[in-house]
Design a protein around this motif. Structure first.
Motif, PDB file in Angstrom:
ATOM      1  N   TYR A   1       0.846  -1.179   0.000  1.00  0.00           N
ATOM      2  CA  TYR A   1       0.000   0.000   0.000  1.00  0.00           C
ATOM      3  C   TYR A   1       0.887   1.238   0.000  1.00  0.00           C
ATOM      4  O   TYR A   1       1.969   1.247   0.591  1.00  0.00           O
ATOM      5  CB  TYR A   1      -0.913   0.019   1.234  1.00  0.00           C
ATOM      6  N   ALA A   2       0.454   2.264  -0.701  1.00  0.00           N
ATOM      7  CA  ALA A   2       1.216   3.506  -0.721  1.00  0.00           C
ATOM      8  C   ALA A   2       0.275   4.649  -0.433  1.00  0.00           C
ATOM      9  O   ALA A   2      -0.902   4.612  -0.797  1.00  0.00           O
ATOM     10  CB  ALA A   2       1.896   3.711  -2.062  1.00  0.00           C
ATOM     11  N   SER A   3       0.777   5.662   0.217  1.00  0.00           N
ATOM     12  CA  SER A   3      -0.053   6.795   0.593  1.00  0.00           C
ATOM     13  C   SER A   3       0.787   8.068   0.569  1.00  0.00           C
ATOM     14  O   SER A   3       1.926   8.064   1.019  1.00  0.00           O
ATOM     15  CB  SER A   3      -0.611   6.531   1.991  1.00  0.00           C
ATOM     16  N   SER A   4       0.222   9.129   0.001  1.00  0.00           N
ATOM     17  CA  SER A   4       0.944  10.399  -0.007  1.00  0.00           C
ATOM     18  C   SER A   4       0.175  11.408   0.824  1.00  0.00           C
ATOM     19  O   SER A   4      -1.051  11.433   0.791  1.00  0.00           O
ATOM     20  CB  SER A   4       1.043  10.976  -1.414  1.00  0.00           C
ATOM     21  N   ARG A   5       0.874  12.252   1.510  1.00  0.00           N
ATOM     22  CA  ARG A   5       0.246  13.354   2.207  1.00  0.00           C
ATOM     23  C   ARG A   5       0.178  14.553   1.266  1.00  0.00           C
ATOM     24  O   ARG A   5       0.971  14.657   0.332  1.00  0.00           O
ATOM     25  CB  ARG A   5       1.086  13.746   3.430  1.00  0.00           C
ATOM     26  N   PRO A   6      -0.768  15.458   1.490  1.00  0.00           N
ATOM     27  CA  PRO A   6      -0.702  16.706   0.727  1.00  0.00           C
ATOM     28  C   PRO A   6       0.543  17.484   1.166  1.00  0.00           C
ATOM     29  O   PRO A   6       1.027  17.277   2.271  1.00  0.00           O
ATOM     30  CB  PRO A   6      -1.981  17.440   1.137  1.00  0.00           C
ATOM     31  N   PRO A   7       1.053  18.357   0.312  1.00  0.00           N
ATOM     32  CA  PRO A   7       2.239  19.125   0.710  1.00  0.00           C
ATOM     33  C   PRO A   7       1.968  19.929   1.988  1.00  0.00           C
ATOM     34  O   PRO A   7       0.860  20.402   2.208  1.00  0.00           O
ATOM     35  CB  PRO A   7       2.478  20.066  -0.468  1.00  0.00           C
ATOM     36  N   ALA A   8       2.983  20.058   2.818  1.00  0.00           N
ATOM     37  CA  ALA A   8       2.884  20.841   4.050  1.00  0.00           C
ATOM     38  C   ALA A   8       4.099  21.765   4.124  1.00  0.00           C
ATOM     39  O   ALA A   8       4.915  21.790   3.202  1.00  0.00           O
ATOM     40  CB  ALA A   8       2.815  19.913   5.256  1.00  0.00           C
ATOM     41  N   VAL A   9       4.215  22.477   5.195  1.00  0.00           N
ATOM     42  CA  VAL A   9       5.257  23.506   5.301  1.00  0.00           C
ATOM     43  C   VAL A   9       5.948  23.429   6.652  1.00  0.00           C
ATOM     44  O   VAL A   9       5.289  23.278   7.674  1.00  0.00           O
ATOM     45  CB  VAL A   9       4.618  24.911   5.169  1.00  0.00           C
ATOM     46  N   TYR A  10       7.266  23.492   6.681  1.00  0.00           N
ATOM     47  CA  TYR A  10       7.986  23.725   7.948  1.00  0.00           C
ATOM     48  C   TYR A  10       8.880  24.931   7.722  1.00  0.00           C
ATOM     49  O   TYR A  10       9.502  25.057   6.668  1.00  0.00           O
ATOM     50  CB  TYR A  10       8.808  22.490   8.363  1.00  0.00           C
ATOM     51  N   ARG A  11       8.926  25.830   8.656  1.00  0.00           N
ATOM     52  CA  ARG A  11       9.725  27.063   8.539  1.00  0.00           C
ATOM     53  C   ARG A  11       9.605  27.693   7.156  1.00  0.00           C
ATOM     54  O   ARG A  11      10.580  28.146   6.582  1.00  0.00           O
ATOM     55  CB  ARG A  11      11.192  26.773   8.843  1.00  0.00           C
ATOM     56  N   GLY A  12       8.407  27.626   6.582  1.00  0.00           N
ATOM     57  CA  GLY A  12       8.186  28.250   5.285  1.00  0.00           C
ATOM     58  C   GLY A  12       8.591  27.405   4.093  1.00  0.00           C
ATOM     59  O   GLY A  12       8.381  27.790   2.942  1.00  0.00           O
ATOM     60  N   ASN A  13       9.173  26.240   4.344  1.00  0.00           N
ATOM     61  CA  ASN A  13       9.609  25.385   3.248  1.00  0.00           C
ATOM     62  C   ASN A  13       8.581  24.300   2.950  1.00  0.00           C
ATOM     63  O   ASN A  13       8.290  23.475   3.815  1.00  0.00           O
ATOM     64  CB  ASN A  13      10.934  24.701   3.601  1.00  0.00           C
ATOM     65  N   PRO A  14       8.030  24.284   1.747  1.00  0.00           N
ATOM     66  CA  PRO A  14       7.088  23.215   1.406  1.00  0.00           C
ATOM     67  C   PRO A  14       7.795  21.856   1.389  1.00  0.00           C
ATOM     68  O   PRO A  14       8.956  21.762   0.995  1.00  0.00           O
ATOM     69  CB  PRO A  14       6.632  23.572  -0.011  1.00  0.00           C
ATOM     70  N   PHE A  15       7.086  20.854   1.828  1.00  0.00           N
ATOM     71  CA  PHE A  15       7.610  19.491   1.734  1.00  0.00           C
ATOM     72  C   PHE A  15       6.439  18.545   1.617  1.00  0.00           C
ATOM     73  O   PHE A  15       5.300  18.904   1.886  1.00  0.00           O
ATOM     74  CB  PHE A  15       8.471  19.127   2.951  1.00  0.00           C
ATOM     75  N   GLN A  16       6.726  17.325   1.185  1.00  0.00           N
ATOM     76  CA  GLN A  16       5.664  16.345   1.022  1.00  0.00           C
ATOM     77  C   GLN A  16       6.186  14.983   1.444  1.00  0.00           C
ATOM     78  O   GLN A  16       7.326  14.619   1.143  1.00  0.00           O
ATOM     79  CB  GLN A  16       5.215  16.321  -0.442  1.00  0.00           C
TER      80      GLN A  16
END
Lengths: 598, 598
Positions: B392-407
């Motif tokens: 099974y695979a799952s992706s999160r929507p992009p999020a942000v830490y210290r202004g930097n988008p990540f996924q």
């Protein structure tokens, strides 16, 4: 596992399926959404990338190449310096300032008296002030010391000190500036009849240099010293990894320090010094030949002022005498002689020289460059800190990693296990120890927590990143089961115990610039394990003895229970008086304790 | 624990004993030797340190203050860069070179074809060669790219790439030079009709700049590309953390890559690409206002070319439109207006502006700057790599830490537990799956090992420092017990499972310059946990279904065992023919499978 086919290629993805399927994100084809996932589709403007279309040329790329200032680098990577969370930031800043103060005082031969104050200035803002009675900093250097990363006096010499990188305090100031925009405030006075200089400065991160806003002559009642004030976004909290704990442990490892601390609630604590003697002045040493890498050797040959190979070896290294020089040069061959001119030695010859050095027996580095805490003070520290039944401390002789001398000291405190709290009197009686009245079987089985590990490097307590630290690894890798402790595989042993490990070295290899954990060089890990084993053996003897004592105590109690009844029986049979009966009972008890050897 | 007494000082060492005892090392008094310890006494020449004697003055200290070159810093701290052991050094060097090649090819829009060769050149020496078909490097830049630390094109922009620091490949060269004294060899060609330039260079560590030994025009059959050769002290070994494993995992995460690999034994492997489509070109983004620290905001206000606050906000940040500008400025107050001149905004106003930005609702950063691998390719990669029963695979929507988008993307492969390997047919029959004939109960109880965690950051496999990585922490902190796995507290869950976690970001926060583990920013940890939970829920359903299936299978087998006997009994009672009996048996079996719902 590794595919071996040289030509047809063991593809990792057997994708005969239409290419579009794999690259739907690229081509903008509709993505088949998975239930439960809410991933956004990429913006449609992402252009389809074909295999050969040039996006950017080498020339365009070249135009983007730029130098990265070391301050920019660390601003973006501030977690490398220990400023990843507001809670940790406060601790890191205090630590860097106090470490610097201690180093400066010791170097100047001043008995350190340091005041630390933490003051809340906003909802999530605190101001840290650290003041010492050290030698102060000359006016011209203040800017660079506090406003330039990678600047300092400790990096280029091999001698034991707390700071070594020339990063710490500037990083703390940078973090303060980053989160509050406010400059660092510094007071410095280098002598009784000299002026006190006050500085307000920020760090110009793009250029890695100080930006001095204001400097003036201030009034200060101190004879000499330095005061640093940094305001920052932070969080304050007591506990195992708090400023309070750091200061407490610092006082343990630095008994010559008087430390005043005012916490944000205004509570004041003073840790008075317990000795007026500074730690021995550590000697700066030259590198040991065995720790010098070929590249470093080549650079040294190029830069030396010596005019002969023999002079070079003797002057630039420690522990090299005439005999070693002769042996090394003979082993090296390649036409090298004692008179070879160092800067004309080519790479091939240098390589032979390097190999010869490794093969030659050279005495271990001198050890007066290391100032361990000492078994005595470690034991006293543990006894003061931790209530336990058994204490032991052990030091290893100095050893070397990559040419850097280091020394490991270990102390353990083990407390309140089953059956311990008993002792044998001179008459062979087993009795409860006075101070362990509270020992119960309950306490013992409740001691099902992992042991506590107290880590120190050059007298600085390490509070973070325990699992990445070679000290922790050393504890985990030691087989504590053979010493009578529970020990789950790959974890800390279980039991009512604290282990203190101190590494003293001319160069402590930390795993990151924040100096929170020690890198696992095999030599270091080995010494830690050996010191722990030494303590473990003593512990094992103690635990086993405790268990035997307990069994014996139970047996004797059992027999003792019947002795009065035997007395009464004998009184009846032999028609004894009450006094005679009591004497007999006493004799029997004496015989019991004398005949049952322990 | 913390002493509260403000004046009398809770001394940590109650040392009323003679001072000489505590400072025996200093005063040279005879040390009382502990049994079993062999610590050498300090050399007698260590002078006694008295409390007040000045050792060094502020002036002497000032004269020792020096700038530290970043190359010297990293040479002395080479473990920070991943060069702490010969085994790891080889992997790190290959990794840095391959990462650079992939970045360059993707940036130039070239489908990457990379050759890696490792050759043994001495007892403990290996030469690594990495060659790509990328855009090449213009002649003037070669020196700096390979011979200067903190130099590069990726640091100053916010876009997803493998390299980001401008350290890696230079560090590899530095390590080679340090251990063998040999220069790096580079070939570079930027186009078909251009010259191939050959460079031999070393790094001048004291000055952090390239030292070019030799440069000439070479012959090379390639149209364009770069080749790097570094010889170093190293050790080669296959296994979980080997070059082989790194290359294999790289091929998994980069299906557009064709990779040729020749190991030291001369074995050749080719991983053919599975797609001719490059990953989508990632867009360089501007910082998101919510991630900008006050200090950075102040610096930006000072350096902007915008002549009004409103222009500044719109131009320098992403996701800021007219409405956001109005809201921010209204919230900030302090006399700020849309027309305020940025560089004249004082710290107090900037601080209010910063607070206002934090309070204003601003849409999340755009996500076309991130190129995840995709659920599809992750599933295919897992299926290829790991033989299991459930994927099974799952992706999160992009999020942000210290202004930097990540996924965050997660994939799991769970295999061969008890009762799995069964499936329900369309007719409601439960039967063994074809490919799981080898499933036995033995295998299941043998699956008592911790699960395997495969970590990727921007498509680069991470092989070291697993326990320090937030990916590992995310796995450990997820409650796997509720999904049907064994899970010891504070450790990885136990079971036949592999978890793949990929973080794609414009700036991956690594815990050290060696880029081996991801720092535990709370936002990142949270996303990892959420993605794992999503997979965990599916896994739980699967495991429970498997258990139910197994029970049902056993029950039905038990009933089925008696059906033929019932048939025989019915035949006797009802006087059926053999045909009728068999029909009845078949009907009974059908009824069994239809009536017992699953």
């Amino acid at each position: 596992m590794t595919p071996k086919n040289p030509t047809t290629a063991p593809t990792l993805f057997d994708l005969e399926a239409p290419v579009a399927k794999k690259t739907k994100r690229t081509t903008g084809a509709k993505a088949t959404k998975k239930a439960g996932t809410t991933r956004k589709k990429p913006a449609a403007k992402a252009k389809p990338a074909t295999g050969t279309r040039r996006r950017t040329s080498a020339e365009t790329m070249a135009s983007r190449q730029r130098e990265i200032s070391v301050s920019e680098f660390f601003t973006k990577n501030r977690h490398l310096l220990g400023f990843d969370s507001p809670l940790k930031a406060l601790l890191t800043a205090v630590k860097e300032a106090v470490d610097n103060s201690l180093d400066a005082c010791e170097e100047a031969g001043v008995l350190p008296e340091i005041s630390v104050e933490i003051e809340q200035t906003g909802e999530s803002r605190y101001k840290m002030s650290v003041e010492d009675n050290g030698p102060g900093i000359v006016e011209e250097q203040v800017g660079k010391v506090f406003g330039k990363l990678l600047y300092g006096s400790k990096f280029h010499k091999l001698s034991q000190s707390r700071g070594q990188q020339g990063i710490g305090i500037t990083a703390a100031g940078m973090y303060g500036q980053l989160t509050t925009g406010k400059p660092i405030r510094i007071l410095s006075k280098t002598g009784k009849r000299r002026d006190t200089h006050e500085f307000l400065l920020t760090i110009d991160t793009a250029r890695n240099r100080p930006d001095i806003h204001d400097t003036k002559i201030a009034k200060w009642e101190k004879d000499h010293g330095t005061r640093v004030e940094i305001e920052m976004e932070a969080r304050y909290q007591k506990g195992l990894r708090s400023v309070d704990m750091y200061l407490k442990q610092t006082a343990i490892a630095n008994p010559h320090l008087t430390l005043h601390y005012t916490d944000p609630a205004g509570e004041k604590v003073t840790y008075e010094r317990n000795t007026k003697e500074l730690p021995p002045e550590t000697i700066e040493i030259k590198p040991h030949p065995h720790g010098v890498e070929l590249g470093v050797l080549i650079a040294m040959l190029k830069e030396t002022k010596s005019r002969s190979l023999s002079g070079f070896l003797k002057e630039e290294f420690s522990r090299v005498g005439t005999k070693v020089v002769k042996d090394v040069i003979a082993t090296a061959g390649k036409g090298l002689s004692e008179k070879s001119y160092p800067s004309r030695i080519a790479r091939e010859e240098a390589s032979a020289l390097h190999a010869a050095i490794q093969k030659t027996k050279i005495s271990a580095p001198s050890t007066d460059c290391i100032a361990p805490i000492g078994d005595d003070l470690i034991l006293k520290g543990l006894k003061k800190e931790i209530e336990a039944d058994f204490y032991y401390a052990s030091s290893r002789p100095p050893a070397v990693y990559r040419g850097n001398p280091f020394q490991i000291e270990v102390g353990i405190a083990y407390g309140k296990p089953g059956g311990v709290g008993l002792e044998v009197t001179d008459e062979g009686r087993i009795r409860k120890k006075k101070n362990s009245a509270e020992v119960t079987e309950d306490l013992v089985s409740a001691a099902d927590e992992p042991i506590r590990v107290l880590r120190f490097a050059n007298r600085v307590p390490l509070l973070h990143q325990q699992s990445a630290c070679s000290i922790n690894k050393g504890v985990v890798q030691t087989n504590w089961r053979q010493y009578g402790l529970q020990h789950p595989r790959g974890a800390l042993p279980i039991g009512p115990m604290a282990v203190l490990v101190h590494i003293a070295s001319v160069w402590v290899p930390f795993t990151s610039e924040s100096k929170e954990a020690i890198a696992s060089y095999p030599e270091i890990l080995k010494e830690i394990r050996l010191a722990l084993q030494e303590c473990g053996r003593k512990l094992g003897t103690y635990i086993r003895k405790g268990k035997r004592l307990k069994r014996e105590f139970e047996k004797r109690s059992y027999i003792e229970k019947y002795i009065p009844h035997i007395g009464i029986a004998l009184q009846e049979i032999l028609d004894l008086s009450d006094g005679q009966r009591d004497d007999t009972v006493e004799t029997l008890e004496d015989v019991l304790h004398k005949s049952r050897k322990f």
